[in-house]
Design a protein around this motif. Structure first.
Motif, PDB file in Angstrom:
ATOM      1  N   ASN A  74       4.156   5.172   5.846  1.00  0.00           N
ATOM      2  CA  ASN A  74       5.343   4.746   6.600  1.00  0.00           C
ATOM      3  C   ASN A  74       6.339   5.884   6.794  1.00  0.00           C
ATOM      4  O   ASN A  74       6.931   6.010   7.867  1.00  0.00           O
ATOM      5  CB  ASN A  74       6.010   3.547   5.930  1.00  0.00           C
ATOM      6  CG  ASN A  74       5.305   2.260   6.269  1.00  0.00           C
ATOM      7  OD1 ASN A  74       5.105   1.949   7.429  1.00  0.00           O
ATOM      8  ND2 ASN A  74       4.887   1.531   5.259  1.00  0.00           N
ATOM      9  N   ILE A  75       6.514   6.703   5.781  1.00  0.00           N
ATOM     10  CA  ILE A  75       7.400   7.863   5.927  1.00  0.00           C
ATOM     11  C   ILE A  75       6.788   8.825   6.948  1.00  0.00           C
ATOM     12  O   ILE A  75       7.505   9.410   7.772  1.00  0.00           O
ATOM     13  CB  ILE A  75       7.657   8.556   4.573  1.00  0.00           C
ATOM     14  CG1 ILE A  75       8.365   7.605   3.611  1.00  0.00           C
ATOM     15  CG2 ILE A  75       8.496   9.820   4.769  1.00  0.00           C
ATOM     16  CD1 ILE A  75       8.423   8.105   2.175  1.00  0.00           C
ATOM     17  N   GLY A  76       5.460   8.969   6.908  1.00  0.00           N
ATOM     18  CA  GLY A  76       4.782   9.806   7.893  1.00  0.00           C
ATOM     19  C   GLY A  76       4.976   9.281   9.311  1.00  0.00           C
ATOM     20  O   GLY A  76       5.184  10.062  10.248  1.00  0.00           O
ATOM     21  N   LEU A  77       4.909   7.966   9.484  1.00  0.00           N
ATOM     22  CA  LEU A  77       5.166   7.364  10.794  1.00  0.00           C
ATOM     23  C   LEU A  77       6.601   7.644  11.236  1.00  0.00           C
ATOM     24  O   LEU A  77       6.846   8.038  12.380  1.00  0.00           O
ATOM     25  CB  LEU A  77       4.906   5.857  10.750  1.00  0.00           C
ATOM     26  CG  LEU A  77       5.299   5.077  12.005  1.00  0.00           C
ATOM     27  CD1 LEU A  77       4.495   5.537  13.205  1.00  0.00           C
ATOM     28  CD2 LEU A  77       5.130   3.583  11.767  1.00  0.00           C
ATOM     29  N   SER A 129       0.692  16.143  14.152  1.00  0.00           N
ATOM     30  CA  SER A 129       1.406  17.041  13.247  1.00  0.00           C
ATOM     31  C   SER A 129       0.978  16.751  11.812  1.00  0.00           C
ATOM     32  O   SER A 129       0.212  15.816  11.549  1.00  0.00           O
ATOM     33  CB  SER A 129       2.911  16.823  13.382  1.00  0.00           C
ATOM     34  OG  SER A 129       3.250  15.523  12.912  1.00  0.00           O
ATOM     35  N   MET A 130       1.502  17.528  10.881  1.00  0.00           N
ATOM     36  CA  MET A 130       1.210  17.258   9.466  1.00  0.00           C
ATOM     37  C   MET A 130       1.667  15.855   9.089  1.00  0.00           C
ATOM     38  O   MET A 130       0.976  15.155   8.345  1.00  0.00           O
ATOM     39  CB  MET A 130       1.884  18.294   8.567  1.00  0.00           C
ATOM     40  CG  MET A 130       1.153  19.611   8.552  1.00  0.00           C
ATOM     41  SD  MET A 130       1.790  20.733   7.306  1.00  0.00           S
ATOM     42  CE  MET A 130       3.013  21.597   8.276  1.00  0.00           C
ATOM     43  N   ALA A 131       2.808  15.431   9.600  1.00  0.00           N
ATOM     44  CA  ALA A 131       3.302  14.082   9.306  1.00  0.00           C
ATOM     45  C   ALA A 131       2.343  13.028   9.854  1.00  0.00           C
ATOM     46  O   ALA A 131       2.058  12.025   9.199  1.00  0.00           O
ATOM     47  CB  ALA A 131       4.702  13.887   9.887  1.00  0.00           C
ATOM     48  N   GLY A 132       1.835  13.268  11.054  1.00  0.00           N
ATOM     49  CA  GLY A 132       0.882  12.335  11.653  1.00  0.00           C
ATOM     50  C   GLY A 132      -0.414  12.268  10.866  1.00  0.00           C
ATOM     51  O   GLY A 132      -0.962  11.179  10.636  1.00  0.00           O
ATOM     52  N   TRP A 133      -0.909  13.436  10.433  1.00  0.00           N
ATOM     53  CA  TRP A 133      -2.120  13.447   9.617  1.00  0.00           C
ATOM     54  C   TRP A 133      -1.886  12.770   8.276  1.00  0.00           C
ATOM     55  O   TRP A 133      -2.763  12.060   7.777  1.00  0.00           O
ATOM     56  CB  TRP A 133      -2.639  14.875   9.426  1.00  0.00           C
ATOM     57  CG  TRP A 133      -3.414  15.337  10.610  1.00  0.00           C
ATOM     58  CD1 TRP A 133      -3.043  16.277  11.535  1.00  0.00           C
ATOM     59  CD2 TRP A 133      -4.680  14.840  11.045  1.00  0.00           C
ATOM     60  NE1 TRP A 133      -3.999  16.406  12.500  1.00  0.00           N
ATOM     61  CE2 TRP A 133      -5.020  15.528  12.221  1.00  0.00           C
ATOM     62  CE3 TRP A 133      -5.553  13.883  10.558  1.00  0.00           C
ATOM     63  CZ2 TRP A 133      -6.209  15.285  12.913  1.00  0.00           C
ATOM     64  CZ3 TRP A 133      -6.732  13.634  11.244  1.00  0.00           C
ATOM     65  CH2 TRP A 133      -7.055  14.332  12.402  1.00  0.00           C
ATOM     66  N   ASN A 134      -0.712  12.998   7.693  1.00  0.00           N
ATOM     67  CA  ASN A 134      -0.412  12.307   6.433  1.00  0.00           C
ATOM     68  C   ASN A 134      -0.435  10.796   6.630  1.00  0.00           C
ATOM     69  O   ASN A 134      -0.960  10.069   5.788  1.00  0.00           O
ATOM     70  CB  ASN A 134       0.951  12.745   5.877  1.00  0.00           C
ATOM     71  CG  ASN A 134       1.272  12.001   4.605  1.00  0.00           C
ATOM     72  OD1 ASN A 134       0.618  12.154   3.592  1.00  0.00           O
ATOM     73  ND2 ASN A 134       2.272  11.133   4.674  1.00  0.00           N
ATOM     74  N   MET A 135       0.107  10.333   7.745  1.00  0.00           N
ATOM     75  CA  MET A 135       0.119   8.896   8.016  1.00  0.00           C
ATOM     76  C   MET A 135      -1.311   8.361   8.096  1.00  0.00           C
ATOM     77  O   MET A 135      -1.659   7.382   7.433  1.00  0.00           O
ATOM     78  CB  MET A 135       0.864   8.606   9.314  1.00  0.00           C
ATOM     79  CG  MET A 135       0.858   7.155   9.722  1.00  0.00           C
ATOM     80  SD  MET A 135       1.565   6.877  11.363  1.00  0.00           S
ATOM     81  CE  MET A 135       0.426   7.768  12.402  1.00  0.00           C
ATOM     82  N   VAL A 136      -2.156   9.013   8.891  1.00  0.00           N
ATOM     83  CA  VAL A 136      -3.536   8.550   9.078  1.00  0.00           C
ATOM     84  C   VAL A 136      -4.302   8.580   7.754  1.00  0.00           C
ATOM     85  O   VAL A 136      -4.947   7.592   7.367  1.00  0.00           O
ATOM     86  CB  VAL A 136      -4.252   9.421  10.133  1.00  0.00           C
ATOM     87  CG1 VAL A 136      -5.744   9.145  10.163  1.00  0.00           C
ATOM     88  CG2 VAL A 136      -3.633   9.201  11.512  1.00  0.00           C
ATOM     89  N   ALA A 142      -4.904   4.037   1.400  1.00  0.00           N
ATOM     90  CA  ALA A 142      -4.463   2.669   1.099  1.00  0.00           C
ATOM     91  C   ALA A 142      -5.646   1.709   1.200  1.00  0.00           C
ATOM     92  O   ALA A 142      -5.786   0.798   0.372  1.00  0.00           O
ATOM     93  CB  ALA A 142      -3.340   2.249   2.044  1.00  0.00           C
ATOM     94  N   GLY A 143      -6.513   1.920   2.186  1.00  0.00           N
ATOM     95  CA  GLY A 143      -7.710   1.096   2.320  1.00  0.00           C
ATOM     96  C   GLY A 143      -8.616   1.214   1.106  1.00  0.00           C
ATOM     97  O   GLY A 143      -9.170   0.215   0.637  1.00  0.00           O
TER      98      GLY A 143
END
Length: 151
Positions: A74-77, A129-136, A142-143
């Motif tokens: 969520n922070i990454g999003l 970005s790094m944030a986007g990759w962290n989110m994915v 989490a799965g």
């Protein structure tokens, strides 16, 4: 799949993401912004939870690992949205303690500190970005945590 193996994979995944972030910072010279730092803390929690779950043989702790991974996602999003201009980021910044410094030492510390904006994309791959990759990747972790908890 065995829940212990899923917990190990999720724990190692968070460790890999943290090591990657530290690598970009210390080897690549890319100072993290405030939101980058915020994304790291849930991974540290997930690693601790993974170790506890394995040592105590408590698969139910995997739910807390899932929450930690989802918090980082969520922070990454949020960070991705800031980078893309979808919404504004934090207007505050953080600093270290200034006690005991002379005016010249304080000015030197301020002038030498890297200026890192949350809305600048320092690195990206495949359009993320790094944030986007962290989110994915955090969603994938989490799965794994949820799959471990449900077994």
């Amino acid at each position: 799949m065995n829940p212990r193996i899923l917990i190990i994979l999720a724990t190692l995944g968070s460790a890999a993401l943290l090591l990657g972030a530290f690598g970009f910072q210390h080897l690549g010279g890319m100072a993290p912004c405030k939101l980058c730092l915020w994304q790291r803390w849930p991974h540290a929690v997930a690693i601790a939870i993974g170790v506890l779950a394995l040592v105590l043989n408590r698969v139910q702790l995997a739910w807390i690992g899932a929450i930690a991974a989802l918090v980082s996602a969520n922070i990454g999003l949020y960070h991705t949205g800031v980078e893309q201009g979808w919404w504004e980021g934090p207007t505050t910044c953080t600093s270290g303690a200034i006690g005991g410094l002379s005016a010249d030492e304080l000015l030197s510390q301020i002038m030498d500190a890297p200026l890192v904006r949350c809305d600048d994309i320092a690195w990206q791959m495949a359009g993320l970005s790094m944030a986007g990759w962290n989110m994915v990747l955090s969603l994938i972790l989490a799965g794994l945590w949820i799959a471990a908890a449900r077994r």
